[in-house]
Design a protein around this motif. Structure first.
Motif: not given
Length: 484
Positions: A387-404
């Motif tokens: 499920e992808v619910d962007l109505s509240g906080p939803y963190d993702v990983i930037d694959t070009h900068r995976p520490w971020r």
């Protein structure tokens, strides 16, 4: 065989697809299901985006895939295949499912643009045909989009058939070029098959056949008075071609109440010559006469001509479009990402010393993420059923900068993978070529950042992963490393 005759293309495959399928037939559970992803690793010409094209031909291939008696006879003559497998092929029909982005979607490296989930043999045996259509048409559509962008609103037509790698490349290349934004094609069969507007002018041979350049222009104008475009570079553009074109406009077309539609140059210094031709036409009260240019053009030469003030209203682009001469390989691949055994799905990953060749495992969904202005900020890979619910906080990983980690709250998400074929039956309606082309135009105008569309050092589109998906990928990768 004539290109217009019906052809069975089912055998357009690499031999190993058949040897692997024969092996699966003899040594696997027929209920095992495989998932393969189609993706690409690098954008041609170091560009910032690519255009997905060729889906309709992929669907046509899968729907029609079958083996005729002479196919079975040929395969039997190779002495490589089990008789039972050959009989299986005799009655073969694709029974799997295919999901894909809408044709015409702007695409980026690493994301599964097409996903095939099917019994092992079905999934393996369609590989080459899918890649052939995906790689060729996506390549040409992408190149066409760049060339159309360089023309800055001036019409671009495909003139490439005679320099294409063969007749199929000419016909389907014209289709892809139209998706990419060209206004039309000179390839008549493409016009007939796909409804693409066709256009053309005269040949140098027409001019050279007649006793004089002026006589050739006059004869052509009398035959095609409503659509007269004269080729003015056979002898001398400024001393002969343009004066004769003006004379023809005044002496032949004028008394008929017609206007000269245009002139075309196919050689020489196009920036300089077109400026001079424009002056001569305007001085003759022919401001409405268009100037068309051709001759080994691409996005770079077109940009240069325009920057120099070249007076060109339309471009005919041939070999460098239809072959994508500057970077003629799209590089799409077909990699297994999951196996289902006994109802349990097992993700699979390819490990490589080259980071870009490590695959994304499992069954996935891809979303395009938009900010409040409607611009696409990134693409997001998740588990298929996540499920992808962007109505509240939803963190993702930037694959070009995976520490971020990036919080996507306040954004919107649009799923890109859609069912096309389910259990061997098409479930998505066919879209017209005009709809596909308009979809490309809308994305580049409204959704894709200008910075991602520039030719030099384009901004890299963000490719994100959900935290859950990224962690599962890293765990699988670590497990594979420890088992080596």
């Amino acid at each position: 065989m004539s290109m217009c005759d019906r052809r069975n293309l089912s055998m357009v495959m690499d031999l190993y697809e058949l040897t692997m399928s024969n092996g699966y037939f003899l040594d696997s559970d027929p209920d095992d299901v495989a998932t393969f992803d189609v993706f690409f690793r690098r954008i041609p010409d170091n560009g910032g985006y690519a255009i997905f094209a060729g889906l309709e031909q992929i669907v046509e291939y899968i729907e029609d895939m079958h083996f005729e008696d002479d196919d079975i006879e040929y395969l039997g003559s190779l002495g490589m295949f089990d008789p039972g497998f050959l009989e299986f092929l005799r009655g073969y029909r694709f029974k799997g499912s295919v999901s894909a982005f809408d044709e015409g979607t702007v695409i980026f490296p690493g994301e599964p643009v097409i996903t095939v989930t099917a019994p092992l043999i079905d999934a393996q045996i369609v590989e080459t045909a899918i890649l052939a259509q995906f790689n060729h048409q996506s390549l040409i559509a992408t190149k066409a989009s760049r060339i159309v962008r360089a023309a800055k609103g001036r019409a671009v037509s495909d003139f490439g058939a005679r320099r294409a790698h063969n007749m199929d490349a000419a016909v389907y290349g014209a289709r892809a070029a139209y998706i990419g934004g060209v206004a039309g094609t000179a390839t008549v069969l493409s016009g007939k098959m796909f409804g693409i507007p066709i256009s053309g002018t005269m040949a140098h041979s027409w001019v050279m056949y007649h006793e004089s350049e002026y006589e050739s222009f006059a004869a052509y104008a009398r035959i095609y008075p409503d659509d007269t475009v004269l080729l003015i570079d056979t002898y001398d553009v400024l001393k002969s071609g343009t004066p004769n074109a003006i004379r023809c406009a005044k002496e032949v077309l004028g008394p008929m109440g017609k206007r000269l539609k245009g002139v075309r140059l196919d050689s020489g210094d196009l920036a300089y010559l077109t400026k001079e031709v424009r002056k001569m036409l305007d001085a003759a009260d022919m401001e409405d006469c268009r100037i068309i240019a051709s001759n080994s053009l691409d996005e770079y030469s077109i940009s240069s001509i325009i920057d120099q003030g070249g007076c060109i209203d339309a471009f005919g682009v041939g070999e460098r479009l239809i072959t994508s001469k500057s970077d003629p390989v799209f590089g799409g691949v077909y990699k297994i990402s999951a196996i289902e055994k006994g109802g349990v799905t097992i993700p699979k990953i390819k490990v490589s010393e080259a980071v870009e060749k490590i695959t994304n495992p499992g069954r996935k969904m891809v979303y395009r993420i938009y900010d409040s202005t409607g611009h696409a900020t990134s693409d997001l890979i998740t588990h298929e059923d996540e499920e992808v619910d962007l109505s509240g906080p939803y963190d993702v990983i930037d694959t070009h900068r995976p520490w971020r980690k990036v919080d996507l709250s306040g954004h919107t998400a649009r799923p890109l993978l859609k069912p096309i074929i389910v259990n061997g039956t098409r479930v998505s309606p066919q879209r017209s070529l005009t709809e596909i082309r308009d979809y490309v135009r809308m994305q580049l105008r409204d959704e894709i950042w200008e910075e991602e569309q520039r030719f030099e050092n384009p901004h890299i589109h963000h490719m994100d992963m959900s935290v859950s998906y990224y962690e599962d990928k890293m765990e699988l990768l670590s497990r594979c490393q420890s088992n080596r």
